[in-house]
Design a protein around this motif. Structure first.
Motif, PDB file in Angstrom:
ATOM      1  N   TYR A  41       0.842  -1.197   0.000  1.00 21.32           N
ATOM      2  CA  TYR A  41       0.000   0.000   0.000  1.00 21.32           C
ATOM      3  C   TYR A  41       0.883   1.254   0.000  1.00 21.32           C
ATOM      4  O   TYR A  41       1.784   1.373   0.827  1.00 21.32           O
ATOM      5  CB  TYR A  41      -0.911  -0.009   1.233  1.00 21.32           C
ATOM      6  CG  TYR A  41      -1.882   1.145   1.312  1.00 21.32           C
ATOM      7  CD1 TYR A  41      -2.945   1.236   0.430  1.00 21.32           C
ATOM      8  CD2 TYR A  41      -1.739   2.139   2.277  1.00 21.32           C
ATOM      9  CE1 TYR A  41      -3.855   2.287   0.512  1.00 21.32           C
ATOM     10  CE2 TYR A  41      -2.627   3.187   2.365  1.00 21.32           C
ATOM     11  CZ  TYR A  41      -3.694   3.255   1.473  1.00 21.32           C
ATOM     12  OH  TYR A  41      -4.573   4.298   1.551  1.00 21.32           O
ATOM     13  N   GLU A  42       0.633   2.164  -0.935  1.00 18.62           N
ATOM     14  CA  GLU A  42       1.366   3.431  -1.023  1.00 18.62           C
ATOM     15  C   GLU A  42       2.883   3.207  -1.118  1.00 18.62           C
ATOM     16  O   GLU A  42       3.679   3.910  -0.503  1.00 18.62           O
ATOM     17  CB  GLU A  42       1.043   4.328   0.187  1.00 18.62           C
ATOM     18  CG  GLU A  42      -0.382   4.850   0.202  1.00 18.62           C
ATOM     19  CD  GLU A  42      -0.621   5.959  -0.817  1.00 18.62           C
ATOM     20  OE1 GLU A  42       0.255   6.840  -0.964  1.00 18.62           O
ATOM     21  OE2 GLU A  42      -1.691   5.935  -1.472  1.00 18.62           O
ATOM     22  N   GLY A  43       3.273   2.218  -1.909  1.00 19.47           N
ATOM     23  CA  GLY A  43       4.685   1.882  -2.029  1.00 19.47           C
ATOM     24  C   GLY A  43       5.539   3.032  -2.536  1.00 19.47           C
ATOM     25  O   GLY A  43       6.645   3.274  -2.023  1.00 19.47           O
ATOM     26  N   ALA A  44       5.054   3.759  -3.530  1.00 22.57           N
ATOM     27  CA  ALA A  44       5.832   4.864  -4.093  1.00 22.57           C
ATOM     28  C   ALA A  44       6.078   5.949  -3.058  1.00 22.57           C
ATOM     29  O   ALA A  44       7.168   6.535  -2.996  1.00 22.57           O
ATOM     30  CB  ALA A  44       5.108   5.445  -5.313  1.00 22.57           C
ATOM     31  N   ALA A  45       5.079   6.226  -2.224  1.00 25.00           N
ATOM     32  CA  ALA A  45       5.231   7.251  -1.182  1.00 25.00           C
ATOM     33  C   ALA A  45       6.259   6.818  -0.141  1.00 25.00           C
ATOM     34  O   ALA A  45       7.073   7.628   0.321  1.00 25.00           O
ATOM     35  CB  ALA A  45       3.881   7.531  -0.523  1.00 25.00           C
ATOM     36  N   HIS A  46       6.221   5.545   0.230  1.00 32.32           N
ATOM     37  CA  HIS A  46       7.214   5.036   1.179  1.00 32.32           C
ATOM     38  C   HIS A  46       8.625   5.151   0.600  1.00 32.32           C
ATOM     39  O   HIS A  46       9.567   5.548   1.299  1.00 32.32           O
ATOM     40  CB  HIS A  46       6.918   3.575   1.521  1.00 32.32           C
ATOM     41  CG  HIS A  46       5.870   3.390   2.574  1.00 32.32           C
ATOM     42  ND1 HIS A  46       6.124   3.566   3.911  1.00 32.32           N
ATOM     43  CD2 HIS A  46       4.561   3.046   2.480  1.00 32.32           C
ATOM     44  CE1 HIS A  46       5.021   3.327   4.605  1.00 32.32           C
ATOM     45  NE2 HIS A  46       4.057   3.007   3.761  1.00 32.32           N
ATOM     46  N   MET A  47       8.771   4.822  -0.668  1.00 34.58           N
ATOM     47  CA  MET A  47      10.096   4.879  -1.282  1.00 34.58           C
ATOM     48  C   MET A  47      10.589   6.317  -1.406  1.00 34.58           C
ATOM     49  O   MET A  47      11.786   6.588  -1.243  1.00 34.58           O
ATOM     50  CB  MET A  47      10.072   4.204  -2.647  1.00 34.58           C
ATOM     51  CG  MET A  47       9.906   2.696  -2.594  1.00 34.58           C
ATOM     52  SD  MET A  47      11.062   1.876  -1.453  1.00 34.58           S
ATOM     53  CE  MET A  47      12.628   2.508  -2.051  1.00 34.58           C
TER      54      MET A  47
END
Length: 286
Positions: A41-47
């Motif tokens: 979930y929301e992988g791009a934001a975490h990265m």
């Protein structure tokens, strides 16, 4: 199955060196990703946050963001994880103990999965909290391994028979031991601005995006513990806690002492962003 030093290995096969700077300096960074229905979930934001933290602490990432997400997705597959979390940690590497950055050390990546169910009981019924001075360093926006103050705060909550600590700096509320904090007063949503005093939470950003889309007035500005105690509603946000209402702080009821209507509205929309894969999430920017 774990990922360690560029290999997928079993936990018992991992040997962490005592020379790892993450071990003796806390010289490293991390992220915790939520997995719903087998998907990050929301992988791009975490990265994006991981990259920012790495840059601020001058740690060179050994992989690109896309490569890291590919590794994590393979790890999820190896572990057949449907619902849970993925923990990712990157340290500066192995070197004899000395404060300056080592010149030859290679960053070390560790990642593993955990089956963690959604905490539906506390999401629905709420939690209680106590206040405590915020004794952390002045770069709380960086997600590093230096979490001893957070550990002490969380233990203080448990010692008081509650689930969370609301941290404050000389009366100004910042966040909690392991989550961001928001309050509602007169139908306006308040939360501390995303500066160096709080972690820029991924769930926090999603909630603000949802609030704007639902036309809930938002003020990203600081407020005091006194104002918090007079709030109509309060709740925490975080990767593992989602949106969890706070019913009491320091033994005093917040609002009516039950989860409030704004909190419940945000919870419902937040669930829609990951539970109904056929319905696109609300779009908007905080």
């Amino acid at each position: 199955m774990y990922f360690y030093k560029n290999e997928f290995v079993h936990k018992q096969d991992i040997q962490i060196s005592p020379d790892d700077r993450g071990y003796y300096f806390g010289d490293g960074i991390y992220e915790v990703f939520r997995v719903y229905n087998g998907q990050i979930y929301e992988g791009a934001a975490h990265m994006q946050r991981l990259e920012r933290t790495a840059s601020e602490v001058r740690l060179s990432l050994p992989h690109t963001s896309d490569e890291i997400l590919t590794i994590l997705n393979k790890l999820i597959g190896h572990n057949n994880l449907i619902e849970g979390t993925v923990y990712l940690q990157i340290t500066r590497g192995e070197a004899p103990r000395a404060h300056p950055f080592p010149t030859q050390a290679v960053p070390i990546v560790l990642a593993y999965c955990s089956e963690v169910k959604r905490p539906l009981a506390t999401i629905q019924n709420g939690i209680n909290a106590v206040t405590q001075p915020d004794i952390r360093w002045l770069r709380c926006d960086l997600k590093t391994l230096n979490l001893l103050p957070n550990v002490l705060a969380k233990q203080a909550a448990l010692d008081h028979g509650v689930q969370e600590v609301v941290l404050h700096r000389e009366g100004t509320v910042t966040e909690c031991s392991a989550s961001n904090l928001m309050m509602v007063k007169d139908q306006v949503l308040y939360t501390h601005p995303a500066n160096h005093l709080i972690l820029h939470g991924i769930t926090r950003a999603v909630v603000l995006r949802i609030a704007h889309a639902l036309q809930i007035p938002v003020k990203e500005e600081s407020f005091t513990t006194e104002q918090l105690l007079q709030a109509d509603e309060a709740f925490i946000t975080g990767t593992t806690v989602e949106i969890t209402p706070i019913l009491q702080i320091d033994g005093q009821s917040i609002g009516s002492g039950v989860p409030g209507p704004t909190t419940q509205k945000l919870q419902a929309e937040f669930e829609r962003t990951f539970l109904n894969q056929n319905t696109p999430p609300i779009q908007g920017q905080p």
